[in-house]
Structures are given as C-alpha cells and as structure tokens.
Design a protein around this motif. Structure first.
Motif, PDB file in Angstrom:
ATOM      1  N   LEU A 181      -2.678   2.750  11.328  1.00 41.76           N
ATOM      2  CA  LEU A 181      -1.845   4.316  11.136  1.00 41.76           C
ATOM      3  C   LEU A 181      -2.347   5.340  11.758  1.00 41.76           C
ATOM      4  O   LEU A 181      -1.610   6.655  11.932  1.00 41.76           O
ATOM      5  CB  LEU A 181      -2.633   4.564   9.677  1.00 41.76           C
ATOM      6  CG  LEU A 181      -2.266   6.198   8.854  1.00 41.76           C
ATOM      7  CD1 LEU A 181      -0.613   5.885   8.666  1.00 41.76           C
ATOM      8  CD2 LEU A 181      -3.716   5.994   8.026  1.00 41.76           C
ATOM      9  N   GLU A 234      -8.959  -4.876   3.406  1.00 41.37           N
ATOM     10  CA  GLU A 234      -6.917  -4.549   3.994  1.00 41.37           C
ATOM     11  C   GLU A 234      -7.036  -2.470   4.571  1.00 41.37           C
ATOM     12  O   GLU A 234      -6.218  -1.901   5.754  1.00 41.37           O
ATOM     13  CB  GLU A 234      -6.753  -4.170   2.520  1.00 41.37           C
ATOM     14  CG  GLU A 234      -6.403  -5.869   2.021  1.00 41.37           C
ATOM     15  CD  GLU A 234      -5.879  -6.498   3.001  1.00 41.37           C
ATOM     16  OE1 GLU A 234      -4.625  -6.414   3.927  1.00 41.37           O
ATOM     17  OE2 GLU A 234      -5.196  -7.886   3.204  1.00 41.37           O
ATOM     18  N   LYS A 268      -7.982  -2.917   7.885  1.00 45.35           N
ATOM     19  CA  LYS A 268      -7.442  -3.468   9.044  1.00 45.35           C
ATOM     20  C   LYS A 268      -6.266  -2.298   9.379  1.00 45.35           C
ATOM     21  O   LYS A 268      -5.453  -2.578  10.595  1.00 45.35           O
ATOM     22  CB  LYS A 268      -6.529  -4.859   8.636  1.00 45.35           C
ATOM     23  CG  LYS A 268      -7.291  -6.036   8.225  1.00 45.35           C
ATOM     24  CD  LYS A 268      -6.770  -7.198   7.853  1.00 45.35           C
ATOM     25  CE  LYS A 268      -7.746  -8.654   7.526  1.00 45.35           C
ATOM     26  NZ  LYS A 268      -6.905  -9.039   6.746  1.00 45.35           N
ATOM     27  N   ASN A 269      -6.026  -1.343   8.731  1.00 42.20           N
ATOM     28  CA  ASN A 269      -5.147  -1.116   8.086  1.00 42.20           C
ATOM     29  C   ASN A 269      -4.933   0.650   8.953  1.00 42.20           C
ATOM     30  O   ASN A 269      -4.187   1.259   9.013  1.00 42.20           O
ATOM     31  CB  ASN A 269      -4.044  -0.957   7.400  1.00 42.20           C
ATOM     32  CG  ASN A 269      -3.417  -1.667   6.764  1.00 42.20           C
ATOM     33  OD1 ASN A 269      -2.037  -2.144   7.173  1.00 42.20           O
ATOM     34  ND2 ASN A 269      -4.041  -2.459   5.603  1.00 42.20           N
ATOM     35  N   ASP A 328       2.423  -2.824  11.952  1.00 46.39           N
ATOM     36  CA  ASP A 328       1.528  -3.361  11.405  1.00 46.39           C
ATOM     37  C   ASP A 328       0.840  -2.668   9.525  1.00 46.39           C
ATOM     38  O   ASP A 328      -0.012  -3.570   9.658  1.00 46.39           O
ATOM     39  CB  ASP A 328       0.168  -3.275  12.576  1.00 46.39           C
ATOM     40  CG  ASP A 328       0.637  -3.842  14.196  1.00 46.39           C
ATOM     41  OD1 ASP A 328       1.383  -5.105  13.670  1.00 46.39           O
ATOM     42  OD2 ASP A 328       0.451  -2.978  15.019  1.00 46.39           O
ATOM     43  N   LEU A 329       1.268  -1.765   9.445  1.00 46.71           N
ATOM     44  CA  LEU A 329       0.672  -1.794   8.507  1.00 46.71           C
ATOM     45  C   LEU A 329       1.521  -2.690   7.061  1.00 46.71           C
ATOM     46  O   LEU A 329       2.254  -2.550   6.795  1.00 46.71           O
ATOM     47  CB  LEU A 329       1.070   0.005   7.529  1.00 46.71           C
ATOM     48  CG  LEU A 329       0.650   1.232   9.014  1.00 46.71           C
ATOM     49  CD1 LEU A 329       1.382   2.643   8.813  1.00 46.71           C
ATOM     50  CD2 LEU A 329      -0.966   0.853   8.556  1.00 46.71           C
ATOM     51  N   LYS A 330       0.004  -3.313   6.686  1.00 46.30           N
ATOM     52  CA  LYS A 330       0.152  -4.499   5.986  1.00 46.30           C
ATOM     53  C   LYS A 330      -0.908  -4.931   4.984  1.00 46.30           C
ATOM     54  O   LYS A 330      -2.032  -5.013   5.305  1.00 46.30           O
ATOM     55  CB  LYS A 330       0.188  -6.010   6.400  1.00 46.30           C
ATOM     56  CG  LYS A 330       1.596  -5.833   7.146  1.00 46.30           C
ATOM     57  CD  LYS A 330       2.231  -6.966   8.154  1.00 46.30           C
ATOM     58  CE  LYS A 330       3.439  -6.906   8.899  1.00 46.30           C
ATOM     59  NZ  LYS A 330       3.002  -8.051   9.480  1.00 46.30           N
ATOM     60  N   ILE A 331      -0.219  -4.577   3.467  1.00 44.72           N
ATOM     61  CA  ILE A 331      -1.700  -4.332   2.811  1.00 44.72           C
ATOM     62  C   ILE A 331      -1.369  -5.465   1.662  1.00 44.72           C
ATOM     63  O   ILE A 331      -0.250  -5.945   0.894  1.00 44.72           O
ATOM     64  CB  ILE A 331      -1.563  -2.885   1.428  1.00 44.72           C
ATOM     65  CG1 ILE A 331      -2.168  -2.414   2.486  1.00 44.72           C
ATOM     66  CG2 ILE A 331      -2.790  -3.064   0.701  1.00 44.72           C
ATOM     67  CD1 ILE A 331      -2.181  -0.534   2.145  1.00 44.72           C
TER      68      ILE A 331
END
Length: 174
Positions: A86, A78, A81-82, A62-65
C-alpha cells in the motif's frame, strides 16, 4: 409550513448540486492532481498517466487480504503483509516519473509507512483511484472497439507492416 412539493424540490436541488460538485471535484482531481501533508512535508500527486498507473498497479496487485481463520493473529498477519504494498502504491503515485519511481519508491514508501496512519492512507488511496479516471478509459476502449468492428476491411484483407497485401490469412482459412 412548507408543502411536500417544496420540500421535494429543495431536496432535488440540493442533491443535484451535490452530484455536480462531486463531478467537478473528480474532474479537477484528474486534471490538476492534489496536495496533502504528511508530518511537516507536503506531497503532490500530479495527474496520473498510463506509465504511472502501470507501475502503481504492480503494487496494488500485491494487496491481498485472506481472512480464512477466525484467529485474530491472522488479521494482524494480513495487515503486516499489506502495509508495504500500500505504501509503495502511494509512493509510486507521488513520484510520478519513471526514473524517480525506479530509484526512490522504496525510500519514500518506508518514510510513508512511519508517517501515515490508516485513515490518511485510505483517503489518499481513494483519491488516487478516483484519479485513475476508469470511466473515460473504458469509454475510449469501447469506442475504439466499435470503430474496428465497423471498419470496411474484412478479416481476410489484412496488410503487412510494409504495406503489401498479404496473400492469405491462415487464421481464417479452413
């Protein structure tokens, strides 16, 4: 004044010892885990097993930048969202056991979100990734792959689960 050869030998000795120390530290992490402080509490990340890695990877994916625009607001969006994935990634590795992961991941990740700073979260994540021990995992997969390639059975000689030989293999026939 030292000669260039002496300087070179000293440099090589220092670098070899640094590499060996790094290797020993990585092996110690894989075998024993590590402990870190968050506020007044101590947390331990025990040596990771495949089950824990599987649950942790669900959150790591799910970690997407995505920084496609030059707008500063997109950077902050971003980051927002992360943070949660994390913290869940770290929480899963701390909890280590299946039922603890299922019951307490959200609570622990919320706690970590309010106690960890970005620098500490990065350090913990890097140590966790070292604990994955990808090198040994990939080596074992390669060895198993080589064993199955060199096995004496041909593709047509497959057997069924009950031990009886299959009459024909539909996948290899024309």
């Amino acid at each position: 004044m030292e000669s260039t050869e002496d300087l070179f030998n000293e440099f090589v000795t220092q670098n070899i010892s640094n590499e060996e120390a790094e290797k020993n530290e990585a092996e110690l992490l894989v075998e024993k885990g590590f402990v870190f402080n968050v506020g007044k509490r101590k947390f331990q990340i025990k040596p990771l097993v495949f089950g824990t890695i599987t649950y942790a990877n669900k959150h790591a994916v799910d970690l997407k930048i995505n920084l496609t625009t030059e707008d500063n607001a997109s950077v902050f969006n971003e980051v927002g969202k992360n943070v949660s994935p994390l913290m869940k990634f770290i929480a899963v590795c701390i909890l280590h056991k299946r039922w603890k992961i299922l019951l307490f991941t959200n609570i622990l990740s919320w706690y970590l979100k309010w106690k960890l700073n970005p620098q500490m979260a990065l350090k913990i994540s890097m140590v966790i990734l070292n604990m994955y021990d990808i090198k040994n995992f990939i080596t074992s997969i390669r060895m198993i792959g080589q064993l199955t390639i060199t096995s004496p059975k041909s593709p047509k000689e497959t057997t069924l689960v009950d031990g009886n030989q299959q009459v024909s293999n539909q996948s290899t026939e024309p």
